[in-house]
Design an enzyme around this catalytic site. Sequence first.
Site, PDB file in Angstrom:
ATOM      1  N   GLY A  11      32.357  44.637  40.169  1.00  0.00           N
ATOM      2  CA  GLY A  11      31.784  43.587  41.001  1.00  0.00           C
ATOM      3  C   GLY A  11      32.534  43.390  42.311  1.00  0.00           C
ATOM      4  CG  HIS A  12      31.517  39.981  44.780  1.00  0.00           C
ATOM      5  ND1 HIS A  12      32.376  39.027  45.272  1.00  0.00           N
ATOM      6  CD2 HIS A  12      30.777  39.367  43.832  1.00  0.00           C
ATOM      7  CE1 HIS A  12      32.163  37.885  44.652  1.00  0.00           C
ATOM      8  NE2 HIS A  12      31.207  38.056  43.781  1.00  0.00           N
ATOM      9  CG  ASP A  13      35.201  39.957  47.423  1.00  0.00           C
ATOM     10  OD1 ASP A  13      35.785  40.237  48.475  1.00  0.00           O
ATOM     11  OD2 ASP A  13      34.043  39.509  47.381  1.00  0.00           O
TER      12      ASP A  13
ATOM     13  CB  CYS B 153      36.698  37.232  42.441  1.00  0.00           C
ATOM     14  SG  CYS B 153      35.608  36.977  43.849  1.00  0.00           S
TER      15      CYS B 153
END
Length: 309
Positions: free
Chosen positions: A217-219, A237
């Site tokens: 997932g993102h970041d 995150c």
Amino acid sequence: MKFSKEYTLKEIAEIIGCQYVGADDFPVYGMNEIHVVTSGDIVFVDHPKYYDKALQSAATIVLINKEVECPKGKALLISDDPFRDFNKLTNHFRPFNFASVSISNSATIGEGTVIQPNCFIGHNVLIGKNCIIHSNVSIYDNCVIGDNVIIQAGTILGADAFYYKKRPEGFDQLLSGGRVVIENNVGIGALCTIDKGVTGDTTIGEGTKIDNQVHVGHDTVIGKKCLIAAQTGIAGCVIIEDEVTLWGQVGTTSGITIGAKSVVLGQTGVTKSIEGGKSYFGTPIEESREKLKQLANIKRIPEILKNLK
């Protein structure tokens, strides 16, 4: 996301059409989510529960939906809808640029790198030396790939973050202006999906090896020399420290840390941050030795009930 030059508070306010609190020439260097902000960044907040966290963060410009007392050394952008206006800024500074060719003229590909047929490589992509990019891989704009990286067929780097705000009329997507960064000597299996950061980087550390059909997932930041087995799903995150092993079908919640050299056994749900150097199993997650003891005792329940009779 850092801007290509310094902007002023007044210029940013004009882009999104909002009022502001602070000097006209207050400097603005970029925009980021709260977990990665630094001085000069804009952060947005649209719920009273998180006002203090945003106002006390490292960000020096706060895009907020209420005029509050401005902390010393900071500035405010007053918006009736910070989520919408953060999207406006992303769209202004990193707009979507359509492609007309399979490999962008602005992409940089290092010596000795092999690109197999039917790949897509977007604008401003950087690929290092001696990589192998197998067929049908898609690498979205602004991704960075180091040296000696192998990416198997069908993998996608840089898709949008799964990040939405619920509105009465449906879900409003937070636009993604970040990147994916793949460091040297990483191996990525077939049909993996690694989402770009909303404003920062999704990072895969040097020497990490990822099996087929893994989602990141993102970041999320994955450390060095990690092993991640097939069908693992890592939320946004997440911080995975160095030399972590995640076995097949592990799933995580967002915003947690998985400590260095920990081992997470297959089909575990990582619902909280875990200490490094230990083995874990189960949902809810526990140290594997304890969890396996519990499962062994559960199997004895029929015998125990029979003896009680």
